[in-house]
Design a protein around this motif. Structure first.
Motif, PDB file in Angstrom:
ATOM      1  N   LEU A 163      37.466  43.810  41.662  1.00  0.00           N
ATOM      2  CA  LEU A 163      38.889  43.451  41.765  1.00  0.00           C
ATOM      3  C   LEU A 163      39.732  44.181  40.708  1.00  0.00           C
ATOM      4  O   LEU A 163      40.798  44.726  40.993  1.00  0.00           O
ATOM      5  N   PHE A 164      39.197  44.205  39.478  1.00  0.00           N
ATOM      6  CA  PHE A 164      39.917  44.860  38.388  1.00  0.00           C
ATOM      7  C   PHE A 164      40.155  46.334  38.704  1.00  0.00           C
ATOM      8  O   PHE A 164      41.270  46.853  38.617  1.00  0.00           O
ATOM      9  N   VAL A 165      39.063  46.974  39.117  1.00  0.00           N
ATOM     10  CA  VAL A 165      39.168  48.409  39.446  1.00  0.00           C
ATOM     11  C   VAL A 165      40.166  48.614  40.580  1.00  0.00           C
ATOM     12  O   VAL A 165      41.014  49.515  40.539  1.00  0.00           O
ATOM     13  N   ALA A 166      40.096  47.742  41.584  1.00  0.00           N
ATOM     14  CA  ALA A 166      40.994  47.878  42.739  1.00  0.00           C
ATOM     15  C   ALA A 166      42.449  47.760  42.306  1.00  0.00           C
ATOM     16  O   ALA A 166      43.312  48.543  42.727  1.00  0.00           O
ATOM     17  N   VAL A 167      42.723  46.799  41.450  1.00  0.00           N
ATOM     18  CA  VAL A 167      44.101  46.606  40.980  1.00  0.00           C
ATOM     19  C   VAL A 167      44.592  47.816  40.193  1.00  0.00           C
ATOM     20  O   VAL A 167      45.704  48.305  40.387  1.00  0.00           O
ATOM     21  N   VAL A 168      43.729  48.308  39.307  1.00  0.00           N
ATOM     22  CA  VAL A 168      44.106  49.492  38.516  1.00  0.00           C
ATOM     23  C   VAL A 168      44.433  50.660  39.423  1.00  0.00           C
ATOM     24  O   VAL A 168      45.446  51.349  39.265  1.00  0.00           O
ATOM     25  N   ILE A 169      43.583  50.860  40.430  1.00  0.00           N
ATOM     26  CA  ILE A 169      43.812  51.975  41.352  1.00  0.00           C
ATOM     27  C   ILE A 169      45.114  51.774  42.125  1.00  0.00           C
ATOM     28  O   ILE A 169      45.943  52.690  42.234  1.00  0.00           O
ATOM     29  N   LEU A 170      45.326  50.572  42.585  1.00  0.00           N
ATOM     30  CA  LEU A 170      46.552  50.257  43.317  1.00  0.00           C
ATOM     31  C   LEU A 170      47.791  50.509  42.451  1.00  0.00           C
ATOM     32  O   LEU A 170      48.754  51.131  42.879  1.00  0.00           O
ATOM     33  N   MET A 171      47.723  50.000  41.221  1.00  0.00           N
ATOM     34  CA  MET A 171      48.861  50.162  40.313  1.00  0.00           C
ATOM     35  C   MET A 171      49.159  51.631  40.048  1.00  0.00           C
ATOM     36  O   MET A 171      50.305  52.037  39.981  1.00  0.00           O
ATOM     37  N   SER A 172      48.071  52.379  39.894  1.00  0.00           N
ATOM     38  CA  SER A 172      48.297  53.799  39.615  1.00  0.00           C
ATOM     39  C   SER A 172      48.943  54.463  40.830  1.00  0.00           C
ATOM     40  O   SER A 172      49.784  55.344  40.707  1.00  0.00           O
ATOM     41  N   THR A 197      26.704  38.421  40.654  1.00  0.00           N
ATOM     42  CA  THR A 197      27.549  38.722  41.825  1.00  0.00           C
ATOM     43  C   THR A 197      29.024  38.518  41.508  1.00  0.00           C
ATOM     44  O   THR A 197      29.872  39.393  41.753  1.00  0.00           O
ATOM     45  N   SER A 198      29.312  37.361  40.918  1.00  0.00           N
ATOM     46  CA  SER A 198      30.734  37.103  40.628  1.00  0.00           C
ATOM     47  C   SER A 198      31.263  38.092  39.582  1.00  0.00           C
ATOM     48  O   SER A 198      32.406  38.520  39.628  1.00  0.00           O
TER      49      SER A 198
END
Lengths: 227, 227, 227, 227
Positions: free
Chosen positions: D12-21, D4-5
């Protein structure tokens, strides 16, 4: 028809297709594309050098070669580069014979639209790189003649020798077999053109091949292709 | 003063003039004009081929030659024709050495303003005809080099050979001595330019003479002029 | 026959010759030579601009003009200079109409043997000087067109305008009447060539005159010649 | 770390990458490559037209544009085609401004290695097709000037107008915005070059931009890019 017999038919069909492709491969394991200008465009005509090579292969009972002409009049090296996807790569050749350069030199004088030596080299190398990346064997030809005079007074001899030299270096650098038509033609003329004619020995007009020219080219190319 | 003494004075004056003209003739019986382009224009500089010839004549105690440079940069055959009244005929030479042709070939490429072969011949013949009509001895030179490469890849070699050939024929047809600098220079380069350099053997830039070039030309011309 | 009757005969002969020359002078007091290139060479053909001018003169009962074509295909300004003794001066014209310049521009591109602008000017001035020294009236024409497009995209328009400008300046400097065919032709085309054709309005091929072109030139030249 | 963790971290990683892009996209949503010859190569110099545009964007607080120069001296249309994978496509631009054509015309005269009109069109279309296939917006520029004279006597005006016309047609056929620098420059010169100078108004040498030229181009391009 039940599912089993359907599968049998499908299996048989696939087996035949695979067999045929093997047979075809065995028969025509060498697909050679001749990539060039008007000289090559005329090579597929009756009596043209590509047609003659086909006849030679038949006479020698060599059946595993498929010779394909891809010459277009007026082409220079960058024209080959522009159309190589459509006219060469899409046809999956095993071998490409590049014969280009006459117009790159000639059009400097006739139209002011020849090709600079450094760009000639750059585009030529780009073509070879793309072909090699596709695992295609590449043979290079030097441009033969613009004028057949033997007293070194054909107007463009100097520049043609320069571009022939560039191609020799490219062949050497890329380990490509070289068909040195410039040398073959000038040697032939030194022997057979004692009257210093500007055309009529191997060409009709100083550039395009007559019967003797087509035969000479066919012989040289067969030697290089079929060993 | 009576008529007799007048006649004596007149006789003496005429005698002196005739004597002086003989002396002058003995001293400078050969006035040679070098008629050409920038190569000839630079020939009168220190170390230039005309200056070297003057030195050679002094060393050999030959005093009856007057060498005059008449070269103008960028000249082609028709420029010589245009200025021959002013720059040659008006100066009463006994001999004219014509050295022209490099720009007639070179400017085709560099400016699109070279000279057609048939017109080159026509103007050249017109110059010779005018000179011969004035009882002037004419020596012809072939253009030496545009590029010194020895692998026959100087771009303009073919055309330069063609124009050199035209001059050889004109020399022969008009019984004019020929100084075949084209042959002299290419022979020299074949021996001495093993590295296939484009300049630096007999020229500074492929066209204009360096020290070795000036010496070679001076030697060839002296041989042709002083026999 | 005694000496008196001999003298009478001589006197009569001389008188008749003088009278005839007067009659001839009265009839053809204006001998006009049209000095140019292929456009002028074709001008003496049926329907050509010189032929049309002859017809106009007949219609207007003007009998004291003798119009003579002296055009040679491919001529540039220096070709006129070379042949002006034979083709113009030896024929004792009263007037010369010079129409040259198309090949000086055109051959830069087609053969690499056009004429540099500074040399164009030099030879043109040399021709005028020789004609004026022979008391010949000189009329100048600007080169008309190389291509009739009206969107300013004829390849050589810029250079042709440059050389037309040189001729306008020469005409002004030498007080020679100017027949500004460049202006006449481009004005005509702007009005009548709405479809932006490259030929077919005043020319057959962009350079040589069609019927409308011959008529336009004949009209302009008659206006300038007969006042 | 249990499954789960792990998943949380991945999420979280994917979310950050998407946000940054997204952030990156918001900041630099427009990556504009200027694809051309020496004029464009010099455009990134201080005071060059690309540098000026960057300053204009800063002044206007426009931050979502990334302007990238990709000009190489001496380039013709086929040189752009050869290097477009390396210099354009690999850099993922959103927009490409093509400014080419001066050398395609100029080199006909200066080196005999210009580009035929039909091949100019073919390579130009091939470039546009590749860019459009990659969903890149394409803006076209006409070549500005070769010589700034205003009396229509710049030697290459006619041919330059022809190639400018070809580009206008290509822009129209492909629905590409057109920056008609040929028209902008000639209009500007007609107003501001009353003395008929060949250079010095918008260029230093008749081709390459001076300060006024860089400003004019920057203004025109900003208008076309940022709306």
């Amino acid at each position: 028809m039940n599912i089993t017999s359907k599968l049998v038919w499908v299996f048989l069909f696939v087996a035949v297709v695979i067999l045929m492709s093997f047979l075809r491969d065995r028969n025509k394991s060498n697909k050679v594309i001749f990539f060039g200008d008007s000289i090559t465009q005329m090579g597929v005509n009756p009596g043209g050098y590509i047609s003659l090579m086909k006849e030679i292969l038949v006479q020698q009972n060599i059946t595993n070669y498929d010779l394909v002409g891809a010459g277009i009049g007026g082409n220079k090296v960058y024209d080959l580069y522009l159309r190589m996807d459509d006219d060469v790569l899409s046809k999956n050749p095993t071998t490409v014979v590049i014969w280009i350069g006459v117009n790159d030199v000639w059009h400097k004088k006739s139209y002011g639209t020849g090709t600079d030596a450094d760009k000639f080299e750059r585009f030529y190398n780009a073509i070879i790189k793309k072909l090699k990346n596709n695992n295609i064997k590449v043979l290079l030809c030097t441009p033969a003649v613009i004028g057949e005079k033997t007293d070194y007074s054909n107007e463009l001899d100097g520049d043609l020798n320069k571009y022939a030299g560039i191609i020799r270096t490219i062949a050497s650098n890329n380990n490509c077999p070289l068909i040195d038509l410039r040398k073959v033609f000038t040697d032939y003329n030194l022997k057979n053109n004692k009257e210093n004619k500007s055309a009529g020995i191997l060409t009709t007009d100083g550039v395009h091949l007559n019967d003797a020219g087509n035969e000479l080219v066919a012989d040289e190319m067969i030697k290089a292709l079929v060993k």
